[in-house]
Scaffold this motif. Structure first.
Motif, PDB file in Angstrom:
ATOM      1  N   PHE A 203      10.597  14.341  -6.205  1.00  0.00           N
ATOM      2  CA  PHE A 203       9.707  13.399  -6.866  1.00  0.00           C
ATOM      3  C   PHE A 203      10.440  12.155  -7.340  1.00  0.00           C
ATOM      4  O   PHE A 203       9.803  11.134  -7.631  1.00  0.00           O
ATOM      5  N   HIS A 204      11.749  12.210  -7.395  1.00  0.00           N
ATOM      6  CA  HIS A 204      12.514  10.976  -7.590  1.00  0.00           C
ATOM      7  C   HIS A 204      12.304  10.066  -6.383  1.00  0.00           C
ATOM      8  O   HIS A 204      12.059   8.860  -6.533  1.00  0.00           O
ATOM      9  N   GLU A 205      12.356  10.649  -5.199  1.00  0.00           N
ATOM     10  CA  GLU A 205      12.086   9.879  -3.986  1.00  0.00           C
ATOM     11  C   GLU A 205      10.643   9.404  -3.958  1.00  0.00           C
ATOM     12  O   GLU A 205      10.357   8.261  -3.547  1.00  0.00           O
ATOM     13  N   VAL A 206       9.711  10.248  -4.403  1.00  0.00           N
ATOM     14  CA  VAL A 206       8.315   9.845  -4.489  1.00  0.00           C
ATOM     15  C   VAL A 206       8.175   8.609  -5.378  1.00  0.00           C
ATOM     16  O   VAL A 206       7.526   7.620  -5.015  1.00  0.00           O
ATOM     17  N   GLY A 207       8.801   8.667  -6.563  1.00  0.00           N
ATOM     18  CA  GLY A 207       8.718   7.543  -7.476  1.00  0.00           C
ATOM     19  C   GLY A 207       9.314   6.279  -6.896  1.00  0.00           C
ATOM     20  O   GLY A 207       8.794   5.171  -7.109  1.00  0.00           O
ATOM     21  N   TYR A 208      10.396   6.440  -6.149  1.00  0.00           N
ATOM     22  CA  TYR A 208      11.031   5.281  -5.518  1.00  0.00           C
ATOM     23  C   TYR A 208      10.091   4.657  -4.480  1.00  0.00           C
ATOM     24  O   TYR A 208       9.934   3.432  -4.423  1.00  0.00           O
ATOM     25  N   LEU A 209       9.468   5.497  -3.663  1.00  0.00           N
ATOM     26  CA  LEU A 209       8.528   4.989  -2.658  1.00  0.00           C
ATOM     27  C   LEU A 209       7.346   4.274  -3.306  1.00  0.00           C
ATOM     28  O   LEU A 209       6.891   3.230  -2.818  1.00  0.00           O
ATOM     29  N   VAL A 210       6.847   4.815  -4.414  1.00  0.00           N
ATOM     30  CA  VAL A 210       5.764   4.160  -5.141  1.00  0.00           C
ATOM     31  C   VAL A 210       6.233   2.809  -5.661  1.00  0.00           C
ATOM     32  O   VAL A 210       5.506   1.808  -5.582  1.00  0.00           O
ATOM     33  N   GLY A 211       7.468   2.767  -6.193  1.00  0.00           N
ATOM     34  CA  GLY A 211       8.009   1.503  -6.671  1.00  0.00           C
ATOM     35  C   GLY A 211       8.142   0.475  -5.561  1.00  0.00           C
ATOM     36  O   GLY A 211       7.841  -0.714  -5.754  1.00  0.00           O
ATOM     37  N   GLU A 212       8.597   0.919  -4.394  1.00  0.00           N
ATOM     38  CA  GLU A 212       8.673   0.018  -3.238  1.00  0.00           C
ATOM     39  C   GLU A 212       7.299  -0.559  -2.913  1.00  0.00           C
ATOM     40  O   GLU A 212       7.167  -1.764  -2.670  1.00  0.00           O
ATOM     41  N   TYR A 213       6.302   0.320  -2.909  1.00  0.00           N
ATOM     42  CA  TYR A 213       4.949  -0.151  -2.566  1.00  0.00           C
ATOM     43  C   TYR A 213       4.456  -1.173  -3.598  1.00  0.00           C
ATOM     44  O   TYR A 213       3.900  -2.222  -3.233  1.00  0.00           O
ATOM     45  N   VAL A 214       4.617  -0.871  -4.886  1.00  0.00           N
ATOM     46  CA  VAL A 214       4.161  -1.785  -5.935  1.00  0.00           C
ATOM     47  C   VAL A 214       4.851  -3.136  -5.792  1.00  0.00           C
ATOM     48  O   VAL A 214       4.212  -4.199  -5.877  1.00  0.00           O
ATOM     49  N   ALA A 215       6.162  -3.130  -5.555  1.00  0.00           N
ATOM     50  CA  ALA A 215       6.908  -4.373  -5.415  1.00  0.00           C
ATOM     51  C   ALA A 215       6.428  -5.177  -4.214  1.00  0.00           C
ATOM     52  O   ALA A 215       6.234  -6.402  -4.297  1.00  0.00           O
ATOM     53  N   GLU A 216       6.241  -4.503  -3.093  1.00  0.00           N
ATOM     54  CA  GLU A 216       5.799  -5.205  -1.886  1.00  0.00           C
ATOM     55  C   GLU A 216       4.390  -5.769  -2.060  1.00  0.00           C
ATOM     56  O   GLU A 216       4.109  -6.905  -1.641  1.00  0.00           O
ATOM     57  N   HIS A 217       3.504  -4.984  -2.697  1.00  0.00           N
ATOM     58  CA  HIS A 217       2.147  -5.485  -2.921  1.00  0.00           C
ATOM     59  C   HIS A 217       2.164  -6.679  -3.875  1.00  0.00           C
ATOM     60  O   HIS A 217       1.441  -7.666  -3.662  1.00  0.00           O
ATOM     61  N   ALA A 218       2.978  -6.595  -4.919  1.00  0.00           N
ATOM     62  CA  ALA A 218       3.056  -7.700  -5.873  1.00  0.00           C
ATOM     63  C   ALA A 218       3.568  -8.965  -5.208  1.00  0.00           C
ATOM     64  O   ALA A 218       3.051 -10.070  -5.456  1.00  0.00           O
ATOM     65  N   GLU A 219       4.561  -8.841  -4.337  1.00  0.00           N
ATOM     66  CA  GLU A 219       5.081 -10.014  -3.636  1.00  0.00           C
ATOM     67  C   GLU A 219       4.029 -10.619  -2.712  1.00  0.00           C
ATOM     68  O   GLU A 219       3.874 -11.846  -2.638  1.00  0.00           O
ATOM     69  N   LYS A 220       3.303  -9.756  -2.006  1.00  0.00           N
ATOM     70  CA  LYS A 220       2.266 -10.251  -1.089  1.00  0.00           C
ATOM     71  C   LYS A 220       1.169 -11.009  -1.826  1.00  0.00           C
ATOM     72  O   LYS A 220       0.578 -11.946  -1.291  1.00  0.00           O
ATOM     73  N   THR A 221       0.861 -10.578  -3.043  1.00  0.00           N
ATOM     74  CA  THR A 221      -0.214 -11.215  -3.804  1.00  0.00           C
ATOM     75  C   THR A 221       0.295 -12.333  -4.704  1.00  0.00           C
ATOM     76  O   THR A 221      -0.494 -12.895  -5.486  1.00  0.00           O
ATOM     77  N   GLY A 222       1.583 -12.629  -4.625  1.00  0.00           N
ATOM     78  CA  GLY A 222       2.130 -13.777  -5.347  1.00  0.00           C
ATOM     79  C   GLY A 222       2.479 -13.538  -6.796  1.00  0.00           C
ATOM     80  O   GLY A 222       2.679 -14.497  -7.549  1.00  0.00           O
ATOM     81  N   LEU A 223       2.581 -12.291  -7.216  1.00  0.00           N
ATOM     82  CA  LEU A 223       2.963 -12.005  -8.599  1.00  0.00           C
ATOM     83  C   LEU A 223       4.476 -12.136  -8.770  1.00  0.00           C
ATOM     84  O   LEU A 223       5.238 -11.588  -7.977  1.00  0.00           O
ATOM     85  N   ASP A 224       4.910 -12.856  -9.788  1.00  0.00           N
ATOM     86  CA  ASP A 224       6.342 -12.927 -10.075  1.00  0.00           C
ATOM     87  C   ASP A 224       6.698 -12.172 -11.344  1.00  0.00           C
ATOM     88  O   ASP A 224       7.843 -12.164 -11.776  1.00  0.00           O
ATOM     89  N   SER A 225       5.702 -11.539 -11.941  1.00  0.00           N
ATOM     90  CA  SER A 225       5.933 -10.772 -13.158  1.00  0.00           C
ATOM     91  C   SER A 225       5.055  -9.534 -13.142  1.00  0.00           C
ATOM     92  O   SER A 225       3.836  -9.628 -12.937  1.00  0.00           O
ATOM     93  N   LEU A 226       5.658  -8.369 -13.332  1.00  0.00           N
ATOM     94  CA  LEU A 226       4.932  -7.101 -13.340  1.00  0.00           C
ATOM     95  C   LEU A 226       4.891  -6.540 -14.758  1.00  0.00           C
ATOM     96  O   LEU A 226       5.925  -6.422 -15.413  1.00  0.00           O
ATOM     97  N   HIS A 227       3.694  -6.186 -15.204  1.00  0.00           N
ATOM     98  CA  HIS A 227       3.509  -5.521 -16.489  1.00  0.00           C
ATOM     99  C   HIS A 227       2.810  -4.190 -16.189  1.00  0.00           C
ATOM    100  O   HIS A 227       1.647  -4.167 -15.779  1.00  0.00           O
ATOM    101  N   VAL A 228       3.535  -3.115 -16.392  1.00  0.00           N
ATOM    102  CA  VAL A 228       3.132  -1.812 -15.869  1.00  0.00           C
ATOM    103  C   VAL A 228       2.922  -0.812 -16.995  1.00  0.00           C
ATOM    104  O   VAL A 228       3.756  -0.689 -17.899  1.00  0.00           O
TER     105      VAL A 228
END
Length: 390
Positions: free
Chosen positions: A188-213
């Motif tokens: 689940f450490h790997e699971v969390g990492y994959l989720v983080g990758e997805y969130v980062a990639e989605h945020a970049e695609k949508t133009g977010l430069d700041s994440l509040h989670v």
């Protein structure tokens, strides 16, 4: 963004995704009969060698095991005798564990193994789960499949079971226990990492430069919940923008508790743009966000998937979920137990630890992941008792 921090390279990852898609598309699981399609082979990440809990940290395989390898999992031959396995799971309060029950029962029935299942009632019920383990020992089961409610708990009773000649195979939830015989689970450490990758990639695609989670990992004492948070935070270290995890809300995975935690956190933190959560909280999130007028402002991503969450992804109310393929983990746990019954040695003849490859199921690719392939039939009801040969 390509992080490239996980051990599995892009070429291997692509091949695994294609194989998973082919299996899910072709397999329509059932609980018996001669026309049940094979669910194997699947790509798994496997560790061989000797388990030394003194060289293990949460979220990772023990350093005493050999380096992981990618291989195809195939089931064993059925055992020659009549065997019954005790199964201990945390609860059946959400459909995640119903799907695990399906995987265990389907494979036990296919291999002719009996099952006696007990349910602790939640992640705060460690003492009750220990009672269930001792009851299985008293009842004379031949082995135990355990999904522990506490990563650091259960060690003494598992030692009692081993001394009595009753192997324990851990499933889904990791555990430290020195006497455990084998583990069918993912990191689940790997699971969390994959989720983080997805969130980062989605945020970049949508133009977010700041994440509040807001992050809702699950129960603090369950190994998988802090492991997921740890993997997510590691991934966030490589995000080029600003990341602020404004709240980490721990709690049992009952729906009422998770909904309460999410409402409280959203009320206290007005500027969030992502809720990253266990599947129970993620399933409750769309309704809560609509109630609070935040549905267009806050995106939801889940650390695992369950049947009720699947439909939210189809409707676009949840962006994505990691799929730890829990049905397959349940099947693999039964296979490991049968290999032990057949005289095979964990860590030598089959992996001490193994788990299926983890895909991200998203609004964009969910059509490639049929519901029945992930969870079994929609009308499935949990089975608690199965006679050998049944």
């Amino acid at each position: 963004m390509i992080f490239g921090r996980l051990w599995l390279g892009d070429a291997f990852r692509g091949a695994c995704v294609l194989l998973i898609l082919a299996l899910l598309a072709s397999a329509v699981p059932a609980l018996g009969g001669d026309n049940v399609p094979p669910w194997w082979p699947i790509q798994v990440k496997s560790w061989y060698g000797i388990y030394d809990p003194g060289r293990k940290v949460p979220g990772q395989a023990a350093d005493s095991l050999n380096r992981p390898k990618l291989e195809e999992w195939t089931p064993p031959r059925p055992p020659s005798g009549r065997y019954t396995v005790g199964v201990c799971v945390p609860h059946l309060k959400d459909p995640y564990w119903v799907a695990v029950n399906y995987g265990i029962i389907a494979e036990a029935r296919r291999l002719g193994v009996g099952v006696r299942m007990t349910v602790a009632g939640g992640y705060n019920e460690g003492a009750r789960q220990v009672e269930h383990l001792r009851a299985h020992l008293k009842d004379g089961v031949d082995g135990v499949i355990l999904a522990a409610v506490d990563y650091n708990g259960g060690g003494p009773v598992i030692e009692e079971l081993r001394e009595a000649g009753v192997p324990v195979v851990e499933v889904v939830n990791d555990i430290l226990a020195p006497a455990v015989s084998a583990k069918a689970l993912v990191s689940f450490h790997e699971v969390g990492y994959l989720v983080g990758e997805y969130v980062a990639e989605h945020a970049e695609k949508t133009g977010l430069d700041s994440l509040h989670v807001i992050f809702l990992p699950g129960p603090r004492n369950a190994g998988w919940a802090p492991e997921t948070l740890g993997g997510f935070m590691e991934a966030m270290e490589y995000y080029p923008g600003h990341v602020d995890v404004v709240d980490v809300a721990w709690g049992d995975t009952g729906r009422e508790e998770q909904a309460r935690l999410l409402r409280r956190s959203l009320a206290e933190h007005k500027d969030v743009n992502f809720v990253v959560a266990n599947a129970v909280a993620a399933e409750a999130a769309p309704e809560i966000l609509r109630e609070m007028g935040l549905a267009d402002k806050v995106a939801v991503v889940s650390s695992y998937i369950m049947p009720s969450l699947y439909d939210h992804i189809v409707r676009g109310e949840v962006l994505a979920a990691a799929a730890d393929l829990n049905v397959y983990q349940g099947r693999m746990a039964v296979d490991m137990m049968v290999r032990i019954f057949n005289g095979e040695i964990p860590g030598r003849d089959f992996p001490f630890r193994a788990g299926p490859f983890i895909p991200m199921v998203t609004t964009e690719n969910i059509a490639n992941y049929p519901y029945e392939g992930l969870f079994g039939p929609r009308d499935y009801q949990p089975v608690f008792d199965l006679e050998p040969g049944g």
